[in-house]
Motif scaffolding. Structure first.
Motif, PDB file in Angstrom:
ATOM      1  N   LEU A 157       0.833  -1.211   0.000  1.00  0.00           N
ATOM      2  CA  LEU A 157       0.000   0.000   0.000  1.00  0.00           C
ATOM      3  C   LEU A 157       0.865   1.257   0.000  1.00  0.00           C
ATOM      4  O   LEU A 157       0.561   2.228  -0.705  1.00  0.00           O
ATOM      5  N   SER A 158       1.929   1.237   0.789  1.00  0.00           N
ATOM      6  CA  SER A 158       2.831   2.397   0.829  1.00  0.00           C
ATOM      7  C   SER A 158       3.462   2.643  -0.533  1.00  0.00           C
ATOM      8  O   SER A 158       3.584   3.791  -0.972  1.00  0.00           O
ATOM      9  N   ARG A 163       3.880   5.832  -5.333  1.00  0.00           N
ATOM     10  CA  ARG A 163       3.884   5.915  -6.800  1.00  0.00           C
ATOM     11  C   ARG A 163       2.911   6.980  -7.289  1.00  0.00           C
ATOM     12  O   ARG A 163       3.238   7.792  -8.172  1.00  0.00           O
ATOM     13  N   LEU A 164       1.710   7.003  -6.708  1.00  0.00           N
ATOM     14  CA  LEU A 164       0.683   7.952  -7.140  1.00  0.00           C
ATOM     15  C   LEU A 164       1.029   9.387  -6.739  1.00  0.00           C
ATOM     16  O   LEU A 164       0.943  10.307  -7.554  1.00  0.00           O
ATOM     17  N   LEU A 165       1.430   9.573  -5.471  1.00  0.00           N
ATOM     18  CA  LEU A 165       1.689  10.934  -4.987  1.00  0.00           C
ATOM     19  C   LEU A 165       2.976  11.526  -5.548  1.00  0.00           C
ATOM     20  O   LEU A 165       3.063  12.738  -5.772  1.00  0.00           O
ATOM     21  N   LEU A 234       5.716  14.867   0.355  1.00  0.00           N
ATOM     22  CA  LEU A 234       4.466  14.250  -0.087  1.00  0.00           C
ATOM     23  C   LEU A 234       3.433  14.410   1.022  1.00  0.00           C
ATOM     24  O   LEU A 234       3.253  13.535   1.877  1.00  0.00           O
ATOM     25  N   ALA A 235       2.741  15.544   0.995  1.00  0.00           N
ATOM     26  CA  ALA A 235       1.798  15.877   2.059  1.00  0.00           C
ATOM     27  C   ALA A 235       0.707  14.818   2.207  1.00  0.00           C
ATOM     28  O   ALA A 235       0.291  14.190   1.236  1.00  0.00           O
ATOM     29  N   ASP A 308     -10.940   3.976  -5.069  1.00  0.00           N
ATOM     30  CA  ASP A 308     -10.519   5.273  -5.613  1.00  0.00           C
ATOM     31  C   ASP A 308      -9.225   5.157  -6.415  1.00  0.00           C
ATOM     32  O   ASP A 308      -9.051   5.839  -7.429  1.00  0.00           O
ATOM     33  N   ALA A 309      -8.304   4.298  -5.951  1.00  0.00           N
ATOM     34  CA  ALA A 309      -7.011   4.159  -6.627  1.00  0.00           C
ATOM     35  C   ALA A 309      -7.029   3.096  -7.721  1.00  0.00           C
ATOM     36  O   ALA A 309      -6.049   2.943  -8.456  1.00  0.00           O
ATOM     37  N   GLY A 310      -8.128   2.365  -7.801  1.00  0.00           N
ATOM     38  CA  GLY A 310      -8.220   1.324  -8.824  1.00  0.00           C
ATOM     39  C   GLY A 310      -7.265   0.153  -8.590  1.00  0.00           C
ATOM     40  O   GLY A 310      -6.790  -0.467  -9.533  1.00  0.00           O
TER      41      GLY A 310
END
Length: 314
Positions: A157-158, A163-165, A234-235, A308-310
């Motif tokens: 998950l981290s 990767r996304l942020l 990465l807030a 939400d993240a697919g």
């Protein structure tokens, strides 16, 4: 069959048979030796053995992102002699996998044990001293392999959140547990990974790996020099692994309560608290009802994130 076992146990308790436990208890760690669940299981098992005056034996049942070991407990006799060291993965996997081999309602929460953040670690050969420098390296090398402890684990998950942020393209490399993932990065198979703080801090202190940041919202007492991912740019990055004990659904309430009380006592023991804190974990401990409510809230939280993240694994 579970109702049959439960009825027998209740009758036995009512008629004053030998108190629980009167034979060894098996604590299943659904991951490989050296992983966070394994390390925690052995700490808790040792203390419970002393409290019970009866052996609590750790059995590793790794595979399928903790699903194999979890299913083994979910389908075991509800007699209090088969216990699971469960984790956040149990509230994530049902949302991202087509088949996990169990339903969450086939498990009864007993008590929380500990919570720990992940740590972003890199191989010493990686030329980055902090998160910002590392993100720049990843953007220059799209597709860089990234290890994690298995699908649905907090390191997974981290990694996905990172990767996304961070807006980087990486190639996830799942291992069968944290111990195997550590060997992967130590041998140079992957240059970086997220790993639960439990078990990885000694590698950082020994110079075998370089820690860049922790995934919790606050720094940890065991390694205060490590910044958080959030303060590194990465807030709102906040991922923390939690661990706790579960038994098969249908386990008589008196046994669940006994296990819950003994687990809370074990986690509160000074020597256990010190070991957990030194590993980078926060000692917890809760009633069965409190832990059940928390597990339900986590199930909803990660279900929303997965949607939400697919995130989906076929």
């Amino acid at each position: 069959m579970k109702l049959f076992f439960a009825a027998l146990l209740v009758c036995g308790l009512a008629h004053g048979q030998a108190p629980y436990p009167n034979r060894p208890v098996t604590l299943i760690a659904p991951s490989t030796p050296g992983s966070a669940p394994d390390v925690l299981s052995r700490i808790v098992a040792q203390q419970l053995s002393e409290q019970f005056g009866q052996s609590v034996v750790v059995a590793n049942r790794p595979g399928a992102g903790t699903n194999i070991g979890t299913a083994a407990v979910a389908h075991a006799a509800p007699d209090g002699y088969t216990v699971l060291l469960g984790s956040i993965a149990n509230t994530v996997n049902p949302h991202i996998m087509a088949k996990v081999g169990y339903r969450l309602d086939e498990l009864t929460p007993v008590s929380s044990v500990a919570a720990a953040p992940d740590v972003l670690v890199v191989h010493p050969s990686v030329a980055a001293a902090n998160v910002r420098e590392f993100i720049a390296l990843l953007k220059a090398k799209p597709g860089t392999p990234a290890g994690h402890a298995g699908i649905g684990t907090t390191p997974h998950l981290s990694l996905e959140m990172f990767r996304l942020l961070a807006g980087v393209e990486v190639t996830p490399v799942p291992y069968q547990g944290g111990g195997a993932a550590q060997q992967g990065i130590l041998s140079g198979q992957v240059p970086f990974m997220f790993s639960t703080s439990i078990g990885i801090l000694p590698r950082i202190r020994g110079g075998q790996l370089r820690g860049l940041a922790v995934t919790s919202s606050k720094r940890i007492a065991a390694s205060p020099e490590l910044p958080t991912v959030a303060e590194s740019g990465l807030a709102d990055f906040d991922v923390v692994a939690w661990f706790g004990l579960f038994v098969p659904a249908g386990t008589p309430a008196p046994l669940v309560e006994r296990l819950s009380e003994e687990t809370r006592k074990a986690v509160a023991a000074p020597e256990v608290r010190k070991r957990l804190i030194d590993l980078g974990a926060e000692p917890l401990g809760s009633s069965s009802k409190e832990f059940a409510a928390y597990v339900e809230s986590e199930f909803r939280r990660w279900g929303k994130l997965a949607k939400d993240a697919g995130i989906r694994v076929e």
